[in-house]
Design a protein around this motif. Structure first.
Motif, short mmCIF file in Angstrom:
data_model
loop_
_atom_site.label_atom_id
_atom_site.label_comp_id
_atom_site.label_asym_id
_atom_site.label_seq_id
_atom_site.Cartn_x
_atom_site.Cartn_y
_atom_site.Cartn_z
N ASP A 1 0.86 -1.19 0.00
CA ASP A 1 0.00 0.00 0.00
C ASP A 1 0.90 1.24 0.00
O ASP A 1 2.05 1.20 0.43
CB ASP A 1 -0.98 -0.02 1.17
CG ASP A 1 -0.34 -0.47 2.48
OD1 ASP A 1 0.91 -0.55 2.55
OD2 ASP A 1 -1.09 -0.74 3.43
N GLU B 1 -7.60 -3.68 8.42
CA GLU B 1 -6.63 -3.53 7.33
C GLU B 1 -7.36 -3.92 6.05
O GLU B 1 -8.06 -4.95 6.04
CB GLU B 1 -5.46 -4.47 7.65
CG GLU B 1 -4.60 -4.90 6.51
CD GLU B 1 -3.74 -3.77 5.94
OE1 GLU B 1 -3.01 -3.10 6.68
OE2 GLU B 1 -3.81 -3.58 4.71
N GLU C 1 -5.15 2.70 1.56
CA GLU C 1 -5.44 1.66 2.57
C GLU C 1 -6.11 2.24 3.80
O GLU C 1 -6.88 1.56 4.48
CB GLU C 1 -4.14 0.94 2.98
CG GLU C 1 -4.36 -0.33 3.80
CD GLU C 1 -4.73 -0.08 5.25
OE1 GLU C 1 -5.60 -0.80 5.77
OE2 GLU C 1 -4.17 0.84 5.87
N GLU C 2 -5.82 3.51 4.10
CA GLU C 2 -6.23 4.07 5.38
C GLU C 2 -7.67 4.60 5.41
O GLU C 2 -8.15 4.97 6.48
CB GLU C 2 -5.28 5.23 5.77
CG GLU C 2 -3.81 4.82 5.92
CD GLU C 2 -3.53 4.05 7.20
OE1 GLU C 2 -4.47 3.86 8.01
OE2 GLU C 2 -2.37 3.65 7.38
N HIS D 1 3.83 2.63 5.11
CA HIS D 1 3.50 2.25 3.74
C HIS D 1 4.64 2.63 2.77
O HIS D 1 4.75 2.03 1.70
CB HIS D 1 2.17 2.87 3.32
CG HIS D 1 1.00 2.42 4.17
ND1 HIS D 1 -0.30 2.72 3.88
CD2 HIS D 1 0.95 1.67 5.30
CE1 HIS D 1 -1.11 2.19 4.80
NE2 HIS D 1 -0.36 1.56 5.68
N HIS E 1 6.58 -0.47 2.86
CA HIS E 1 5.93 -1.55 2.09
C HIS E 1 6.18 -1.35 0.59
O HIS E 1 6.48 -2.30 -0.13
CB HIS E 1 4.42 -1.56 2.34
CG HIS E 1 4.05 -1.64 3.80
ND1 HIS E 1 2.79 -1.30 4.26
CD2 HIS E 1 4.77 -1.98 4.89
CE1 HIS E 1 2.77 -1.45 5.57
NE2 HIS E 1 3.95 -1.86 5.98
N CYS F 1 2.50 4.89 8.97
CA CYS F 1 2.09 3.49 9.07
C CYS F 1 3.02 2.60 8.25
O CYS F 1 2.71 1.45 7.96
CB CYS F 1 0.63 3.30 8.64
SG CYS F 1 -0.05 1.70 9.16
N HIS G 1 3.43 -6.16 6.47
CA HIS G 1 3.25 -4.88 7.16
C HIS G 1 4.32 -4.69 8.22
O HIS G 1 4.67 -5.64 8.91
CB HIS G 1 1.87 -4.82 7.81
CG HIS G 1 1.40 -3.42 8.07
ND1 HIS G 1 1.99 -2.59 9.01
CD2 HIS G 1 0.42 -2.68 7.51
CE1 HIS G 1 1.39 -1.41 9.01
NE2 HIS G 1 0.43 -1.43 8.10
#
Ligand code: NI
Length: 394
Positions: free
Chosen positions: A77, A334, A137-138, A104, A107, A102, A165
């Protein structure tokens, strides 16, 4: 093969740290990931891949191994959060109020690294790797659901989807995984309690929505404590309550926002029904009106047992059994859950704090979140290894 992948991952780590720092310094909010998507697209083109845009700010690309094998999808994400970064680092967010809090950025970077490794090894495995860089994603409805709607799980259809994650609770070098139901459903609650405002000294002339809302907040917890099966985790939290009167002013209305989460889809639907009945009925019994809007959020996240068992075994082969941690269930949500509801999927955690606790200990979604960047060696290497193993699995 393990040693080859580890060597490739080690050689990439410094480059990937630079990629991550670029992404970290240039975060974009959910569904606004235009620069990030363009950056990812450029990186994939430089590898000789042919990335395509999907769901406006999502990117998909294929790595074709030897013909005849299955397809496996890997998901990252790309969106950031509306948080002002407080870390004083060279790669601090350059955008006020927006931060990769977070992970991302990690990721996205990690999946780019995995792509580089697998692209170099594509004559060594049979099958196709589908790289999914998703937006949003959020924020509900979740970029995963939009990518699925737009066909990301077709042409070719993956046999399974893997997602990774960041996880500050584990040190770099360790990974966490759980078979079966792992993360919660999450639904958003928006509530307005309407009464009749007026002077605080004359309650008999008013209809106090503050008192009604207070009763609702307290009474709603009985859904968790009395209606839910005690063996089934449920959480009801109200994080926003606005009654904008004054010491001597009763407002006309009170506004509330909250979340309901659980680990059972059937109970989820029942509980939301109970909640509506309770809020509306309780307000009515006190002469007020409660308007409740329930925005359906992400479903429960399930790690398919057979896939998860294979993934766990492959992890242990890569990092050692002692570095694979069996995780507890968690009532965060998620949107990878949409992939897990569409077919076999496995979502695992990558340890991102320093072993000595000097870096990366702050929780996700906080202004001091960061990672120990040495995780950018294990993250891509491990996912490449898991991919090669899963493509070869019967
Ligand atoms: Ni996240």
């Amino acid at each position: 093969m393990v040693q080859t992948i580890k060597a490739l991952a080690a050689a990439l780590a410094a480059d990937l740290a630079a990629v991550r720092r670029h992404l970290h310094a240039h975060p974009e909010l959910s569904f606004e990931e235009t620069e990030t998507a363009a950056f990812v697209t450029r990186q994939l083109r430089e590898m000789g891949l042919q990335p395509q845009t999907m769901a406006e700010t999502g990117v998909v690309a294929l790595i074709e191994g030897r013909p005849g094998g299955p397809t496996l999808a890997l998901r990252a994400d790309m969106d950031a959060l509306p948080i002002q970064e407080l870390n004083e680092v060279a790669y601090k967010s350059t955008r006020p109020g927006v931060m990769h809090a977070c992970g991302h950025d990690v990721h996205t970077t990690s999946l780019l690294g995995t792509a580089r490794i697998l692209n170099q090894l594509k004559s060594e495995f049979q099958g196709t790797v589908k790289l999914i860089f998703q937006p949003g994603e959020e924020v509900v409805p979740g970029g995963a659901s939009l990518m699925i709607r737009d066909g990301v799980l077709e042409n070719p259809a993956p046999r399974a989807v893997l997602g990774q994650h960041v996880f500050p609770k584990l040190p770099v070098g360790q990974v966490g995984i759980r078979s079966g139901r792992y993360m919660a459903s999450a639904d958003e609650l928006y509530m307005t309690v309407r009464g009749r405002g007026g002077h605080g000294a004359m309650p008999e002339l008013n209809l106090d929505p503050v008192l009604v809302a207070s009763h609702i907040i307290v009474a709603a917890q009985q859904i968790v404590s009395r209606r839910a099966n005690p063996k089934m985790p449920s959480v009801l939290s109200f994080g926003k309550v606005i009654a904008n009167g004054a010491t001597n002013v009763i407002p006309d209305s009170v506004y509330l926002e909250g979340t309901f989460r659980t680990l059972d889809e059937q109970w989820r639907m029942e509980a939301l029904g109970h909640l509506r009945q309770l809020c509306e009925g309780l307000a009515a019994s006190m002469g007020a009106v409660c308007e409740l809007e329930i925005r359906r959020g992400y479903p429960c996240l399930d790690n398919e047992p057979a896939l998860t068992a294979r993934t766990r075994a492959a992890m242990a082969a890569y990092v050692g059994e002692e570095n694979v941690v069996d995780l507890d269930q968690w009532l965060a949500a998620e949107d990878f859950a949409y992939f897990s509801q569409a077919g076999p999927a496995c979502f695992y955690r990558l340890g991102t704090r320093s072993a000595d606790g000097s870096r990366g200990t702050a929780s996700v979604h906080t202004p001091t979140f960061d990672v120990d960047e040495t995780c950018l060696e294990l993250g891509p290497g491990l996912m490449a290894w898991l991919t090669v193993q899963e493509l070869a699995a019967q």
